[in-house]
Scaffold this active site. Structure first.
Site, PDB file in Angstrom:
ATOM      1  N   LYS A  92       0.817  -1.218   0.000  1.00  0.00           N
ATOM      2  CA  LYS A  92       0.000   0.000   0.000  1.00  0.00           C
ATOM      3  C   LYS A  92       0.853   1.270   0.000  1.00  0.00           C
ATOM      4  O   LYS A  92       0.367   2.327  -0.383  1.00  0.00           O
ATOM      5  CB  LYS A  92      -0.968   0.000   1.190  1.00  0.00           C
TER       6      LYS A  92
ATOM      7  N   TYR B 262     -12.208 -14.600   3.443  1.00  0.00           N
ATOM      8  CA  TYR B 262     -11.202 -13.557   3.676  1.00  0.00           C
ATOM      9  C   TYR B 262     -10.748 -13.556   5.145  1.00  0.00           C
ATOM     10  O   TYR B 262     -11.583 -13.560   6.045  1.00  0.00           O
ATOM     11  CB  TYR B 262     -11.774 -12.176   3.321  1.00  0.00           C
TER      12      TYR B 262
ATOM     13  N   TYR C 200      -2.930 -12.783   3.074  1.00  0.00           N
ATOM     14  CA  TYR C 200      -2.680 -12.474   1.657  1.00  0.00           C
ATOM     15  C   TYR C 200      -1.571 -13.333   1.054  1.00  0.00           C
ATOM     16  O   TYR C 200      -1.814 -14.197   0.216  1.00  0.00           O
ATOM     17  CB  TYR C 200      -2.294 -10.997   1.500  1.00  0.00           C
TER      18      TYR C 200
HETATM   19  C1  LIG Z   1      -3.748  -5.294   0.341  1.00  0.00           C
HETATM   20  C2  LIG Z   1      -2.814  -6.438   0.249  1.00  0.00           C
HETATM   21  C3  LIG Z   1      -2.765  -7.255  -0.905  1.00  0.00           C
HETATM   22  C4  LIG Z   1      -3.703  -7.108  -2.047  1.00  0.00           C
HETATM   23  O1  LIG Z   1      -3.516  -5.963  -2.813  1.00  0.00           O
HETATM   24  P1  LIG Z   1      -4.771  -5.353  -3.604  1.00  0.00           P
HETATM   25  O2  LIG Z   1      -4.217  -4.226  -4.348  1.00  0.00           O
HETATM   26  O3  LIG Z   1      -5.773  -4.985  -2.560  1.00  0.00           O
HETATM   27  O4  LIG Z   1      -5.314  -6.437  -4.479  1.00  0.00           O
HETATM   28  C5  LIG Z   1      -1.843  -8.272  -0.942  1.00  0.00           C
HETATM   29  N1  LIG Z   1      -1.006  -8.502   0.089  1.00  0.00           N
HETATM   30  C6  LIG Z   1      -1.025  -7.758   1.208  1.00  0.00           C
HETATM   31  C7  LIG Z   1      -0.093  -8.102   2.305  1.00  0.00           C
HETATM   32  C8  LIG Z   1      -1.930  -6.699   1.333  1.00  0.00           C
HETATM   33  O5  LIG Z   1      -1.952  -5.962   2.449  1.00  0.00           O
END
Ligand SMILES: *Cc1c(COP(=O)(O)O)cnc(C)c1O
Length: 331
Positions: A49, A262, A288
């Site tokens: 992010k 999720y 993730y």
């Molecule tokens: C937010 C996030 C993702 C996914 O990214 P998106 O752009 O929301 O698809 C993947 N890995 C981590 C660790 C994240 O925080």
């Protein structure tokens, strides 16, 4: 540089490293696997992010906003990186975080990312799983406006056209790096949720005429739903850059590894987290990157990726969420 006309603020440690995962490749007897270390973007434990926030907060400052607001789950990495970026720029930050059913109880609402949110000085609003964080945030934004403030609302995961520019930039950084090392990749694999990362990567590769498959391993929905989620984000990104929209068959979303839901890891997620820790000392996360890597490992075992392929895993961060998942990670 094609992105220089967009306002941007430097928040990250770039370029992030591109490294081989030799012990993992040997262990799986499969392709040559490399990792792009976007867990190392810096800024309060880093993650994907931060790249998006460079453009989002550039836009916020260009519009003279003073309060940054966003939504997410209680352990949102995105919310934590937003809190960090706001702190660094001296802006106020308000987070609207929902509980996620099926997640561990001990520490989930207090440790990991939420501990960091509070330490970074964000105002944390915790909402029940069945309430809408979006409407709570919008109500609060109008109240701030009425009091003379100027809120800047960032959507879930920072995934809109502006946020995705961070991954357009990453695609340029990555291709430059792999050309310098004389590596050609056959596939990119990543975890995908709100889709800005994958949308930006697709746009950035298209701008360089690189047409390798980018496999988004969904962390929250089946293939059809995930493709539908990606569509508006990708279109908005392409519009900002005057690129044609991607045809549906250029977008790959794999919905086989997110189950049960999720934020709740399955056995293959936990196996991936443990295997990468033990073979490479690479820390994945249970929400993730554990699911993304479980997809990569399974595609090797299925023989989809072979010994002649070179596969890049995009590590998007998330390690701060390991701590509240203690009870699921260790028996
Ligand atoms: C937010 C996030 C993702 C996914 O990214 P998106 O752009 O929301 O698809 C993947 N890995 C981590 C660790 C994240 O925080």
């Amino acid at each position: 540089m094609p992105l220089s006309r967009f306002p941007r603020i430097n928040l990250s440690h770039l370029p992030t490293p591109l490294e081989p995962l030799s012990r993992l490749s040997r262990e799986l007897e499969g392709p040559e696997i490399y990792v792009k270390r976007d867990d190392c973007t810096g800024l309060a434990t880093g993650g994907n992010k931060v790249r998006k926030l460079e453009f989002l907060l550039g836009d916020a400052l260009a519009n003279n906003c003073d309060t940054i607001m966003t939504i997410g789950g209680l352990q949102s990495n995105h919310a934590r990186q937003t809190a960090a970026a706001a702190a660094k720029l001296g802006l106020k930050c308000e987070l609207f975080l929902v509980d996620i059913p099926g997640t561990p109880r001990e520490g989930y609402g207090t440790n990991g990312n939420i501990l960091l949110d509070r330490l970074l000085g964000a105002k944390v609003n915790i909402l029940h799983a069945d309430t809408s964080p979006l409407s709570a945030m919008e109500m609060r934004a109008s109240a701030i406006e009425q009091a003379g403030g100027k809120p800047y609302i960032i959507p879930m995961g920072g995934s809109n056209g502006i946020g995705s520019l961070g991954y357009v930039d990453c695609a340029f950084e990555l291709v430059k790096q792999w050309r310098e090392k004389e590596l050609d990749f056959d596939y990119i694999v990543m975890a995908t949720g709100s889709c800005g990362t994958q949308a930006g990567m697709l746009a950035g590769l298209a701008m360089q005429d690189v047409s390798i498959p980018v496999i988004g391993v969904s962390v929250l929905a089946n293939e059809a739903e995930q493709k539908a989620r990606l569509r508006p984000v990708a279109d908005e990104t392409c519009d900002l850059l005057d690129l044609p929209h991607f045809p549906d068959d250029q977008v790959i979303c794999n919905g086989n590894y997110f189950y049960p839901s999720y934020g709740v890891p399955n056995e293959s997620t936990l196996e991936a987290v443990s295997l990468l820790a033990r073979t490479e000392a690479l820390l994945l996360d249970p929400v993730y990157t554990g699911k993304g890597m479980a997809g990569l490992i399974d595609l090797v075992r299925q023989g989809i990726f072979t010994k002649n392929d070179r596969v890049l895993f995009l590590h998007t961060g998330g390690q701060a969420a390991l701590f509240p998942y203690e009870s699921m990670l260790i028996d």
